[in-house]
Design an enzyme around this catalytic site. Structure first.
Site, PDB file in Angstrom:
ATOM      1  N   ASN A  67       8.045  -5.886  -1.117  1.00 20.42           N
ATOM      2  CA  ASN A  67       8.000  -4.742  -0.213  1.00 20.42           C
ATOM      3  C   ASN A  67       6.532  -4.597   0.156  1.00 20.42           C
ATOM      4  OD1 ASN A  67       7.980  -2.378   1.187  1.00 20.42           O
ATOM      5  ND2 ASN A  67       9.095  -1.176  -0.347  1.00 20.42           N
TER       6      ASN A  67
ATOM      7  N   HIS B 152      12.857  -3.141   1.756  1.00 22.58           N
ATOM      8  CA  HIS B 152      12.291  -1.848   2.183  1.00 22.58           C
ATOM      9  C   HIS B 152      13.211  -0.749   1.680  1.00 22.58           C
ATOM     10  CE1 HIS B 152       9.276  -3.611   4.742  1.00 22.58           C
ATOM     11  NE2 HIS B 152      10.196  -4.445   5.182  1.00 22.58           N
TER      12      HIS B 152
ATOM     13  N   TYR C  33      11.836   8.258   1.078  1.00 27.20           N
ATOM     14  CA  TYR C  33      11.711   7.184   0.090  1.00 27.20           C
ATOM     15  C   TYR C  33      12.404   7.477  -1.244  1.00 27.20           C
ATOM     16  CZ  TYR C  33       8.178   5.636   3.402  1.00 27.20           C
ATOM     17  OH  TYR C  33       7.534   5.232   4.542  1.00 27.20           O
TER      18      TYR C  33
ATOM     19  N   ALA D 131       3.328  -1.026   4.643  1.00 27.17           N
ATOM     20  CA  ALA D 131       2.771  -1.071   6.003  1.00 27.17           C
ATOM     21  C   ALA D 131       2.265  -2.458   6.387  1.00 27.17           C
ATOM     22  CB  ALA D 131       1.654  -0.040   6.126  1.00 27.17           C
TER      23      ALA D 131
ATOM     24  N   PRO E 107       0.791  -1.235   0.000  1.00 28.38           N
ATOM     25  CA  PRO E 107       0.000   0.000   0.000  1.00 28.38           C
ATOM     26  C   PRO E 107       0.825   1.289   0.000  1.00 28.38           C
ATOM     27  CG  PRO E 107      -0.138  -1.117   2.119  1.00 28.38           C
ATOM     28  CD  PRO E 107       0.512  -2.078   1.163  1.00 28.38           C
ATOM     29  N   ASN E 108       0.343   2.227  -0.768  1.00 31.66           N
ATOM     30  CA  ASN E 108       0.872   3.596  -0.884  1.00 31.66           C
ATOM     31  C   ASN E 108       2.169   3.692  -1.674  1.00 31.66           C
ATOM     32  OD1 ASN E 108      -1.215   4.924   0.652  1.00 31.66           O
ATOM     33  ND2 ASN E 108      -0.334   3.940   2.455  1.00 31.66           N
TER      34      ASN E 108
ATOM     35  N   GLU F   5      12.751  -9.900   1.167  1.00 31.89           N
ATOM     36  CA  GLU F   5      12.005  -8.735   1.657  1.00 31.89           C
ATOM     37  C   GLU F   5      12.830  -7.479   1.398  1.00 31.89           C
ATOM     38  OE1 GLU F   5      11.418  -8.791   5.916  1.00 31.89           O
ATOM     39  OE2 GLU F   5      10.013  -7.099   5.841  1.00 31.89           O
TER      40      GLU F   5
ATOM     41  N   ARG G 151       5.494  12.210  -2.750  1.00 36.56           N
ATOM     42  CA  ARG G 151       5.614  12.798  -1.412  1.00 36.56           C
ATOM     43  C   ARG G 151       6.742  12.103  -0.642  1.00 36.56           C
ATOM     44  NH1 ARG G 151       0.277  11.711   1.249  1.00 36.56           N
ATOM     45  NH2 ARG G 151       1.480  12.346   3.049  1.00 36.56           N
TER      46      ARG G 151
ATOM     47  N   ARG H 129      13.713   3.979  12.191  1.00 36.44           N
ATOM     48  CA  ARG H 129      12.458   4.742  12.205  1.00 36.44           C
ATOM     49  C   ARG H 129      11.634   4.406  13.453  1.00 36.44           C
ATOM     50  NH1 ARG H 129       9.706   4.471   6.542  1.00 36.44           N
ATOM     51  NH2 ARG H 129       8.627   6.289   7.454  1.00 36.44           N
TER      52      ARG H 129
HETATM   53  O1  CA2 Z   1      10.717   1.674   3.487  1.00 37.82           O
HETATM   54  C1  CA2 Z   1       9.860   1.021   2.905  1.00 37.82           C
HETATM   55  O2  CA2 Z   1       9.994   0.563   1.772  1.00 37.82           O
HETATM   56  C2  CA2 Z   1       8.509   0.781   3.607  1.00 37.82           C
HETATM   57  O3  CA2 Z   1       8.073  -0.536   3.284  1.00 37.82           O
HETATM   58  C3  CA2 Z   1       7.562   1.822   3.043  1.00 37.82           C
HETATM   59  C4  CA2 Z   1       6.194   1.816   3.709  1.00 37.82           C
HETATM   60  C5  CA2 Z   1       6.323   1.846   5.235  1.00 37.82           C
HETATM   61  O4  CA2 Z   1       5.038   1.696   5.823  1.00 37.82           O
HETATM   62  C6  CA2 Z   1       7.250   0.751   5.742  1.00 37.82           C
HETATM   63  O5  CA2 Z   1       7.363   0.877   7.140  1.00 37.82           O
HETATM   64  C7  CA2 Z   1       8.617   0.867   5.116  1.00 37.82           C
HETATM   65  C8  CA2 Z   1       5.366   3.022   3.277  1.00 37.82           C
HETATM   66  C9  CA2 Z   1       5.174   3.140   1.812  1.00 37.82           C
HETATM   67  C10 CA2 Z   1       4.433   4.413   1.549  1.00 37.82           C
HETATM   68  O6  CA2 Z   1       5.151   5.154   0.626  1.00 37.82           O
HETATM   69  C11 CA2 Z   1       4.844   6.463   0.457  1.00 37.82           C
HETATM   70  C12 CA2 Z   1       5.472   7.096  -0.578  1.00 37.82           C
HETATM   71  C13 CA2 Z   1       5.224   8.429  -0.805  1.00 37.82           C
HETATM   72  C14 CA2 Z   1       4.348   9.131   0.000  1.00 37.82           C
HETATM   73  C15 CA2 Z   1       3.725   8.483   1.041  1.00 37.82           C
HETATM   74  C16 CA2 Z   1       3.979   7.149   1.277  1.00 37.82           C
END
Ligand code: CA2
Length: 152
Positions: free
Chosen positions: A76, A102, A25, A79, A12-13, A100, A20, A109
């Site tokens: 990946n 990330h 990221y 969340a 997700p996301n 896996e 953003r 974090r």
């Molecule tokens: O670091 C990673 O790849 C994560 O899997 C990214 C997830 C986060 O919940 C994990 O803890 C670590 C979040 C992905 C959301 O990505 C966004 C990108 C741009 C704007 C908002 C969120």
């Protein structure tokens, strides 16, 4: 041409990448990461199946379908990594090599990101190296699938 299929799953996301939070990221979009994976797969003679979903059940179904159809999974789960017993169970059932990934270093974090349900069913874990993590995972899988005796 291409040999084994590597299924790359994004949770997700991750479709918002590059839009953003670039300080966490990076600037690349998910489409750009897919393009880089495609290039690496061409070099490694692997086939790429790259997907993203915001829905836990859809990711579970894709993992179920991978059994017999893919040679390995890079995931990946975003969340869902920190919440999903369902994805953990599906990966276990798939009986495929799993890496896996990330983008961020989840251990640098918030504490709720330090635990992942994916890690206990993964053969390897890469985090904190941005989009390079996906390419490293492809290299690692190639070696896992072909042994260490050949150089790329
Ligand atoms: O670091 C990673 O790849 C994560 O899997 C990214 C997830 C986060 O919940 C994990 O803890 C670590 C979040 C992905 C959301 O990505 C966004 C990108 C741009 C704007 C908002 C969120």
């Amino acid at each position: 041409m291409a040999g084994e299929t590597i299924l790359v799953l994004n949770g997700p996301n991750l479709n918002l990448l590059g839009v953003r939070e670039p300080e966490i990221y990076g600037n690349e979009t998910l489409a750009e990461i897919e393009e880089a994976c495609l290039e690496r797969c061409a070099e490694l003679e692997l086939r790429l199946d790259f997907r993203q979903s915001n829905h836990e059940g859809e990711l579970v179904t894709w993992i179920q379908d991978a059994r017999g159809n893919a040679a390995a999974i890079i995931i990946n789960a975003a969340a869902f990594s920190h919440t999903s017993v369902a994805i953990h169970d599906a990966l276990k059932f798939a009986e495929l090599p799993v890496i896996e990934v990330h983008l961020s270093n989840i251990f640098k974090r918030e504490p709720f990101r330090h635990a992942s349900y994916i890690s206990t069913v993964a053969d390897g874990i890469i985090c904190g190296l941005g989009s390079q993590g996906y390419l490293l995972a492809l290299d690692a899988l190639w070696r896992l699938l072909h042994g260490n005796d050949e150089e790329t």
